[in-house]
Design an enzyme around this catalytic site. Sequence first.
Site, PDB file in Angstrom:
ATOM      1  N   LEU A 109      31.742  90.066   3.976  1.00  0.00           N
ATOM      2  CA  LEU A 109      30.342  90.117   3.578  1.00  0.00           C
ATOM      3  C   LEU A 109      30.149  89.793   2.092  1.00  0.00           C
ATOM      4  CD1 LEU A 109      28.070  93.108   4.524  1.00  0.00           C
ATOM      5  CD2 LEU A 109      28.396  92.567   2.134  1.00  0.00           C
ATOM      6  N   HIS A 110      29.117  89.009   1.785  1.00  0.00           N
ATOM      7  CA  HIS A 110      28.780  88.721   0.391  1.00  0.00           C
ATOM      8  C   HIS A 110      27.292  88.416   0.288  1.00  0.00           C
ATOM      9  CE1 HIS A 110      30.042  85.033   2.446  1.00  0.00           C
ATOM     10  NE2 HIS A 110      29.215  84.375   1.660  1.00  0.00           N
ATOM     11  N   VAL A 111      26.739  88.779  -0.847  1.00  0.00           N
ATOM     12  CA  VAL A 111      25.309  88.601  -1.061  1.00  0.00           C
ATOM     13  C   VAL A 111      25.093  87.461  -2.056  1.00  0.00           C
ATOM     14  CG1 VAL A 111      23.143  89.731  -1.699  1.00  0.00           C
ATOM     15  CG2 VAL A 111      25.028  91.091  -0.763  1.00  0.00           C
TER      16      VAL A 111
END
Length: 169
Positions: A109-111
Amino acid sequence: MKYIESSKSGECLFCAKSRSRPGKKNLVLAVSEKCLVMLNAFPYNCGHLMVAPKRHVGSMSGLSRSEWSELAEYLSLSERILKKAYGAQGFNVGMNLGRCAGAGVLGHLHVHVVPRWSGDTNFMSTTAATEVLPDTLGSTYAKLRTAMEEVLSPSGGRTTKRRHGSKKA
Ligand SMILES: [Zn+2]
């Protein structure tokens, strides 16, 4: 895709970056106990950042409370340094989870934090064919790194647990 392939023999990009020291070469701006913030090597806009947990977690429900907390800290920091270094007027912030949602790095996950300016809507169409030069990324890195040091310094307006000296603005 080029960026993903450039990481060591199929190793997850964010896992690899999590272990490296922040620096212009690996585009990592900062690493905390549980998270990191880095430049996207193939930005949608100048200053496109990515914030990720260090741990290889692919879903929001998989994140611990402290990981969320540090993630939020870095999102807030991203906003501040992009405003300071580039005068960002708006932001697109979000994540793509899963292949069908367009995730570039699956399973970690990464924003994305993409700075916006009023009137920049034609940015992609005017620059989509332009190759992003390494020195452009390098100068973006230097600019954001400087902004980060300023923002995080005791006189940068940030509330710190311990204030050194009695310097007042
Ligand atoms: Zn990973």
